[in-house]
Design a protein around this motif. Structure first.
Motif, PDB file in Angstrom:
ATOM      1  N   SER A   1       0.855  -1.289  -0.158  1.00 40.29           N
ATOM      2  CA  SER A   1      -0.027   0.122   0.113  1.00 40.29           C
ATOM      3  C   SER A   1       0.951   1.425   0.011  1.00 40.29           C
ATOM      4  N   GLU A   2       0.360   2.095  -0.606  1.00 40.25           N
ATOM      5  CA  GLU A   2       1.040   3.494  -0.685  1.00 40.25           C
ATOM      6  C   GLU A   2       0.518   4.136   0.561  1.00 40.25           C
ATOM      7  N   VAL A   3       1.391   4.655   1.671  1.00 43.88           N
ATOM      8  CA  VAL A   3       1.050   5.120   2.924  1.00 43.88           C
ATOM      9  C   VAL A   3       1.528   6.549   3.355  1.00 43.88           C
ATOM     10  N   THR A   4       0.469   7.230   3.266  1.00 43.59           N
ATOM     11  CA  THR A   4       0.562   8.721   3.820  1.00 43.59           C
ATOM     12  C   THR A   4       0.433   9.026   5.417  1.00 43.59           C
ATOM     13  N   ILE A   5       1.075   9.370   6.200  1.00 40.91           N
ATOM     14  CA  ILE A   5       0.974   9.595   7.560  1.00 40.91           C
ATOM     15  C   ILE A   5       0.780  11.267   7.808  1.00 40.91           C
ATOM     16  N   ILE A   6      -0.326  11.503   8.285  1.00 38.85           N
ATOM     17  CA  ILE A   6      -0.760  12.851   8.733  1.00 38.85           C
ATOM     18  C   ILE A   6      -0.583  13.194  10.272  1.00 38.85           C
ATOM     19  N   ALA A   7       0.442  13.831  10.865  1.00 38.83           N
ATOM     20  CA  ALA A   7       0.511  14.245  12.267  1.00 38.83           C
ATOM     21  C   ALA A   7       0.516  15.476  12.520  1.00 38.83           C
ATOM     22  N   GLY A   8      -0.711  15.980  13.004  1.00 40.06           N
ATOM     23  CA  GLY A   8      -1.099  17.450  13.418  1.00 40.06           C
ATOM     24  C   GLY A   8      -0.203  18.139  14.554  1.00 40.06           C
ATOM     25  N   ALA A   9       0.534  17.206  15.339  1.00 42.50           N
ATOM     26  CA  ALA A   9       1.428  17.570  16.398  1.00 42.50           C
ATOM     27  C   ALA A   9       2.609  18.101  15.613  1.00 42.50           C
ATOM     28  N   ALA A  10       3.414  18.845  16.587  1.00 39.81           N
ATOM     29  CA  ALA A  10       4.830  19.211  15.977  1.00 39.81           C
ATOM     30  C   ALA A  10       5.950  18.237  15.708  1.00 39.81           C
ATOM     31  N   ARG A  11       5.696  16.953  16.255  1.00 36.34           N
ATOM     32  CA  ARG A  11       6.385  16.098  16.370  1.00 36.34           C
ATOM     33  C   ARG A  11       5.763  14.692  16.019  1.00 36.34           C
ATOM     34  N   LEU A  12       6.398  13.651  15.654  1.00 35.18           N
ATOM     35  CA  LEU A  12       5.742  12.377  15.131  1.00 35.18           C
ATOM     36  C   LEU A  12       5.408  11.641  16.617  1.00 35.18           C
ATOM     37  N   ARG A  13       6.094  11.833  17.498  1.00 32.65           N
ATOM     38  CA  ARG A  13       5.923  11.204  18.778  1.00 32.65           C
ATOM     39  C   ARG A  13       6.008  12.137  19.717  1.00 32.65           C
ATOM     40  N   PRO A  14       5.011  13.179  20.011  1.00 29.05           N
ATOM     41  CA  PRO A  14       5.181  14.056  20.830  1.00 29.05           C
ATOM     42  C   PRO A  14       5.163  13.976  22.271  1.00 29.05           C
ATOM     43  N   LEU A  15       4.858  12.769  22.854  1.00 26.04           N
ATOM     44  CA  LEU A  15       5.192  12.255  24.269  1.00 26.04           C
ATOM     45  C   LEU A  15       6.445  11.972  24.749  1.00 26.04           C
ATOM     46  N   GLU A  16       7.263  11.571  23.570  1.00 27.25           N
ATOM     47  CA  GLU A  16       8.687  11.037  23.471  1.00 27.25           C
ATOM     48  C   GLU A  16       9.726  11.963  23.584  1.00 27.25           C
ATOM     49  N   GLU A  17      11.029  11.627  23.627  1.00 24.78           N
ATOM     50  CA  GLU A  17      12.137  12.635  23.101  1.00 24.78           C
ATOM     51  C   GLU A  17      12.195  13.001  21.929  1.00 24.78           C
ATOM     52  N   PRO A  18      12.356  14.409  21.429  1.00 24.82           N
ATOM     53  CA  PRO A  18      12.390  14.621  20.057  1.00 24.82           C
ATOM     54  C   PRO A  18      13.012  13.965  19.063  1.00 24.82           C
ATOM     55  N   GLU A  19      14.372  13.407  19.436  1.00 20.24           N
ATOM     56  CA  GLU A  19      15.108  12.486  18.867  1.00 20.24           C
ATOM     57  C   GLU A  19      14.375  11.182  18.436  1.00 20.24           C
ATOM     58  N   ALA A  20      13.604  10.719  19.300  1.00 23.38           N
ATOM     59  CA  ALA A  20      12.810   9.460  18.985  1.00 23.38           C
ATOM     60  C   ALA A  20      12.022   9.673  17.664  1.00 23.38           C
ATOM     61  N   GLY A  21      11.261  10.823  17.911  1.00 26.55           N
ATOM     62  CA  GLY A  21      10.226  11.089  16.630  1.00 26.55           C
ATOM     63  C   GLY A  21      10.994  11.412  15.450  1.00 26.55           C
TER      64      GLY A  21
END
Length: 89
Positions: free
Chosen positions: A14-34
């Motif tokens: 499948s062709e996949v697109t992720i839309i993340a409204g937050a400023a980071r992909l994993r906002p509750l984790e360390e910025p480097e993880a996202g």
């Protein structure tokens, strides 16, 4: 859930697109993880829109159209919505 299952769908073709409204992909984790996760997913061929919200979703009976806050318009025959989770206080 979406970030976890997205690569699975991509690996099945499948062709996949992720839309993340937050400023980071994993906002509750360390910025480097996202950042590392975004890099890995992009390397696998997934498209990622980080820090931009979906403003409108329309289905005409056969195609979904998602309008993003930055003016981008995405079209797809399938749409998976994963809203994430938040711990209750």
């Amino acid at each position: 859930m979406g970030v976890h299952t997205a690569p699975v769908f991509a690996r099945f073709g499948s062709e996949v697109t992720i839309i993340a409204g937050a400023a980071r992909l994993r906002p509750l984790e360390e910025p480097e993880a996202g950042e590392l996760l975004a890099h890995a997913l992009t390397a696998e061929g997934l498209a990622i829109h980080i820090g931009v919200a979906a403003r409108n979703v329309h289905h005409d009976g056969s195609v979904f159209t998602v309008d993003l806050a930055d003016g981008t318009r995405l079209n797809s025959v399938r749409l998976l919505v994963s809203t994430g989770r938040r711990a209750e206080p």
